[in-house]
Design a protein around this motif. Structure first.
Motif, PDB file in Angstrom:
ATOM      1  N   ARG A 151      44.620 -20.441  -8.253  1.00  0.00           N
ATOM      2  CA  ARG A 151      45.452 -19.837  -7.228  1.00  0.00           C
ATOM      3  C   ARG A 151      46.200 -20.947  -6.493  1.00  0.00           C
ATOM      4  O   ARG A 151      45.632 -21.991  -6.176  1.00  0.00           O
ATOM      5  CB  ARG A 151      44.614 -19.021  -6.243  1.00  0.00           C
ATOM      6  CG  ARG A 151      43.870 -17.840  -6.897  1.00  0.00           C
ATOM      7  CD  ARG A 151      44.833 -16.838  -7.494  1.00  0.00           C
ATOM      8  NE  ARG A 151      44.179 -15.672  -8.075  1.00  0.00           N
ATOM      9  CZ  ARG A 151      43.914 -15.541  -9.368  1.00  0.00           C
ATOM     10  NH1 ARG A 151      44.210 -16.527 -10.225  1.00  0.00           N
ATOM     11  NH2 ARG A 151      43.348 -14.432  -9.816  1.00  0.00           N
ATOM     12  N   ALA A 181      30.216 -13.062   1.453  1.00  0.00           N
ATOM     13  CA  ALA A 181      30.455 -12.895   0.019  1.00  0.00           C
ATOM     14  C   ALA A 181      29.167 -12.542  -0.713  1.00  0.00           C
ATOM     15  O   ALA A 181      29.154 -11.674  -1.595  1.00  0.00           O
ATOM     16  CB  ALA A 181      31.060 -14.174  -0.555  1.00  0.00           C
ATOM     17  N   GLN A 184      28.224  -8.881  -0.230  1.00  0.00           N
ATOM     18  CA  GLN A 184      29.068  -7.990  -1.016  1.00  0.00           C
ATOM     19  C   GLN A 184      28.677  -8.016  -2.497  1.00  0.00           C
ATOM     20  O   GLN A 184      28.578  -6.972  -3.154  1.00  0.00           O
ATOM     21  CB  GLN A 184      30.538  -8.397  -0.861  1.00  0.00           C
ATOM     22  CG  GLN A 184      31.078  -8.289   0.548  1.00  0.00           C
ATOM     23  CD  GLN A 184      31.093  -6.865   1.062  1.00  0.00           C
ATOM     24  OE1 GLN A 184      31.598  -5.974   0.388  1.00  0.00           O
ATOM     25  NE2 GLN A 184      30.533  -6.653   2.243  1.00  0.00           N
ATOM     26  N   PHE A 228      41.675 -18.598  -3.921  1.00  0.00           N
ATOM     27  CA  PHE A 228      41.811 -17.444  -3.027  1.00  0.00           C
ATOM     28  C   PHE A 228      43.257 -16.957  -2.995  1.00  0.00           C
ATOM     29  O   PHE A 228      44.198 -17.707  -3.233  1.00  0.00           O
ATOM     30  CB  PHE A 228      41.327 -17.773  -1.620  1.00  0.00           C
ATOM     31  CG  PHE A 228      42.077 -18.899  -0.948  1.00  0.00           C
ATOM     32  CD1 PHE A 228      43.220 -18.654  -0.184  1.00  0.00           C
ATOM     33  CD2 PHE A 228      41.634 -20.213  -1.066  1.00  0.00           C
ATOM     34  CE1 PHE A 228      43.911 -19.699   0.429  1.00  0.00           C
ATOM     35  CE2 PHE A 228      42.321 -21.262  -0.461  1.00  0.00           C
ATOM     36  CZ  PHE A 228      43.461 -20.998   0.294  1.00  0.00           C
ATOM     37  N   GLU A 229      43.398 -15.656  -2.704  1.00  0.00           N
ATOM     38  CA  GLU A 229      44.704 -15.021  -2.568  1.00  0.00           C
ATOM     39  C   GLU A 229      44.818 -14.427  -1.168  1.00  0.00           C
ATOM     40  O   GLU A 229      43.836 -13.922  -0.627  1.00  0.00           O
ATOM     41  CB  GLU A 229      44.873 -13.871  -3.572  1.00  0.00           C
ATOM     42  CG  GLU A 229      44.716 -14.236  -5.015  1.00  0.00           C
ATOM     43  CD  GLU A 229      44.788 -13.005  -5.912  1.00  0.00           C
ATOM     44  OE1 GLU A 229      44.989 -11.881  -5.366  1.00  0.00           O
ATOM     45  OE2 GLU A 229      44.647 -13.150  -7.139  1.00  0.00           O
ATOM     46  N   LEU A 231      45.724 -11.550   1.565  1.00  0.00           N
ATOM     47  CA  LEU A 231      45.799 -10.098   1.621  1.00  0.00           C
ATOM     48  C   LEU A 231      46.800  -9.715   2.711  1.00  0.00           C
ATOM     49  O   LEU A 231      46.534  -9.939   3.898  1.00  0.00           O
ATOM     50  CB  LEU A 231      44.421  -9.501   1.940  1.00  0.00           C
ATOM     51  CG  LEU A 231      43.328  -9.739   0.891  1.00  0.00           C
ATOM     52  CD1 LEU A 231      41.985  -9.251   1.411  1.00  0.00           C
ATOM     53  CD2 LEU A 231      43.681  -9.042  -0.421  1.00  0.00           C
ATOM     54  N   ARG A 242      41.307 -12.874  -0.342  1.00  0.00           N
ATOM     55  CA  ARG A 242      40.532 -12.450  -1.506  1.00  0.00           C
ATOM     56  C   ARG A 242      40.070 -13.697  -2.258  1.00  0.00           C
ATOM     57  O   ARG A 242      40.882 -14.406  -2.846  1.00  0.00           O
ATOM     58  CB  ARG A 242      41.365 -11.555  -2.418  1.00  0.00           C
ATOM     59  CG  ARG A 242      40.702 -11.213  -3.749  1.00  0.00           C
ATOM     60  CD  ARG A 242      41.464 -10.120  -4.470  1.00  0.00           C
ATOM     61  NE  ARG A 242      41.380  -8.885  -3.705  1.00  0.00           N
ATOM     62  CZ  ARG A 242      42.249  -7.883  -3.810  1.00  0.00           C
ATOM     63  NH1 ARG A 242      43.286  -7.984  -4.638  1.00  0.00           N
ATOM     64  NH2 ARG A 242      42.099  -6.788  -3.068  1.00  0.00           N
ATOM     65  N   VAL A 244      38.331 -15.506  -5.325  1.00  0.00           N
ATOM     66  CA  VAL A 244      38.290 -15.157  -6.742  1.00  0.00           C
ATOM     67  C   VAL A 244      37.301 -16.081  -7.448  1.00  0.00           C
ATOM     68  O   VAL A 244      37.380 -17.310  -7.319  1.00  0.00           O
ATOM     69  CB  VAL A 244      39.695 -15.290  -7.371  1.00  0.00           C
ATOM     70  CG1 VAL A 244      39.690 -14.777  -8.808  1.00  0.00           C
ATOM     71  CG2 VAL A 244      40.741 -14.534  -6.539  1.00  0.00           C
ATOM     72  N   THR A 259      35.807 -10.673  -7.486  1.00  0.00           N
ATOM     73  CA  THR A 259      36.493 -11.012  -6.243  1.00  0.00           C
ATOM     74  C   THR A 259      35.727 -10.450  -5.053  1.00  0.00           C
ATOM     75  O   THR A 259      34.999  -9.467  -5.173  1.00  0.00           O
ATOM     76  CB  THR A 259      37.932 -10.456  -6.215  1.00  0.00           C
ATOM     77  OG1 THR A 259      37.901  -9.022  -6.223  1.00  0.00           O
ATOM     78  CG2 THR A 259      38.741 -10.955  -7.400  1.00  0.00           C
ATOM     79  N   VAL A 260      35.933 -11.091  -3.907  1.00  0.00           N
ATOM     80  CA  VAL A 260      35.404 -10.588  -2.637  1.00  0.00           C
ATOM     81  C   VAL A 260      36.505 -10.703  -1.594  1.00  0.00           C
ATOM     82  O   VAL A 260      37.074 -11.786  -1.407  1.00  0.00           O
ATOM     83  CB  VAL A 260      34.161 -11.378  -2.174  1.00  0.00           C
ATOM     84  CG1 VAL A 260      33.761 -10.951  -0.757  1.00  0.00           C
ATOM     85  CG2 VAL A 260      32.993 -11.172  -3.134  1.00  0.00           C
ATOM     86  N   ASP A 261      36.822  -9.592  -0.933  1.00  0.00           N
ATOM     87  CA  ASP A 261      37.808  -9.582   0.138  1.00  0.00           C
ATOM     88  C   ASP A 261      37.109  -9.863   1.462  1.00  0.00           C
ATOM     89  O   ASP A 261      36.222  -9.103   1.886  1.00  0.00           O
ATOM     90  CB  ASP A 261      38.513  -8.228   0.214  1.00  0.00           C
ATOM     91  CG  ASP A 261      39.390  -7.949  -1.000  1.00  0.00           C
ATOM     92  OD1 ASP A 261      39.509  -8.848  -1.856  1.00  0.00           O
ATOM     93  OD2 ASP A 261      39.947  -6.837  -1.089  1.00  0.00           O
TER      94      ASP A 261
END
Length: 285
Positions: A151, A181, A184, A228-229, A231, A242, A244, A259-261
């Protein structure tokens, strides 16, 4: 993983070329070996505003096939485009070198060609942040390809990448993100195993084994959360990130990318001051 029609066409060609050949399924008893998500020879970034041309690539020989595509235009940001190209070039060179050095003749083993499939997609573009995702795989022998995942989060004003190390600089911040994380991922694992109606003893064993992978892959340090991305939220702000995780990092290869948001409310107390304005609830300058 994201695949374009170009990549799909390449994979179709690969299936025709390799008809009759087989990549044997992995041994279920074999221990998982962590797969790198980065080409090993990724060049250092160069501070340079010269234009960079990013072109889709399809090439092939009897030894290898390459498919690289770009969905979006990164040419506005030469520094970002240079990073994307460096990643693609390094992955391509590494795969081709492996193909050219593989055994020949009677010692060749499988005649399946090596291959690289890599797709770059623009995830977000705002005046403050531009984000791209790279997903794909590189096959250089064995049961399956090595996942490629990266990313790229570019700060146009500063002309540099936003890295996990700069985003969160204290250990307590990474512990908070790690705890979120892990919760989740453990919950997701438990729900999946329960839905599969696995024998209780086997379920316990799988929970223990996969749970260790989750805990190891989400250790509270920047390196584990490097990919990470953003949101997107309201008014150009971000509602969170997010994170990854590549195959093998928090689960077996068969689980794929996970993934974990993480919402801005969890991140905000731990963000470096200069980046808080990017997120919902961040201060205005």
């Amino acid at each position: 993983m994201r695949h374009t029609p170009l990549i799909a066409a390449l994979l179709a060609a690969l299936l025709v070329t390799a008809a009759g050949c087989d990549r044997s399924p992995p041994d279920a008893a074999a221990p998982a070996v962590p797969a790198s998500t980065q080409p090993s020879a990724l060049p250092e970034p160069v501070a340079d505003d010269r234009p960079v041309i990013l072109e889709d690539t399809v090439e092939g020989t009897s030894d290898y096939l390459v498919g690289i595509s770009y969905q979006g235009d990164a040419s506005t940001y030469p520094g970002l485009a240079r990073q994307l190209k460096a990643y693609a070039d390094s992955a391509r060179e590494e795969m081709i070198q492996a193909a050219q050095s593989r055994p020949r003749g009677e010692d060749a083993g499988s005649n399946v060609p090596y291959d690289l499939s890599l797709s770059f997609v623009e995830v977000l573009r705002t005046p403050q942040l531009v984000s791209w995702a790279a997903d794909g795989s590189s096959y250089t022998g064995g049961a399956h390809g090595m996942p490629l995942l990266a990313r790229f989060n570019w700060l146009p004003a500063q002309k540099k990448m936003l890295t996990a190390e700069e985003l969160v600089t204290d250990a307590s911040g990474w512990k908070a993100i790690s705890d979120f994380a892990r919760e989740q991922l453990h919950t997701r694992l438990s729900q999946r195993l329960e839905a599969e109606r696995i024998d209780p003893a086997e379920r316990t064993r799988m929970m223990r084994s996969a749970g260790r992978m989750i805990d190891d892959g989400t250790a509270p340090e920047a390196a584990q959360f490097a990919q990470f991305e953003p949101l997107p939220g309201d008014a150009g702000k971000l509602r969170g990130l997010r994170f990854v995780f590549s195959p093998y990092q928090v689960g077996p290869y068969s689980d794929g990318v996970q993934t974990v948001d993480v919402p801005a409310s969890v991140l905000m107390p731990h963000l470096a001051a200069q980046y808080r304005e990017l997120f919902d609830g961040g201060s205005q300058r």
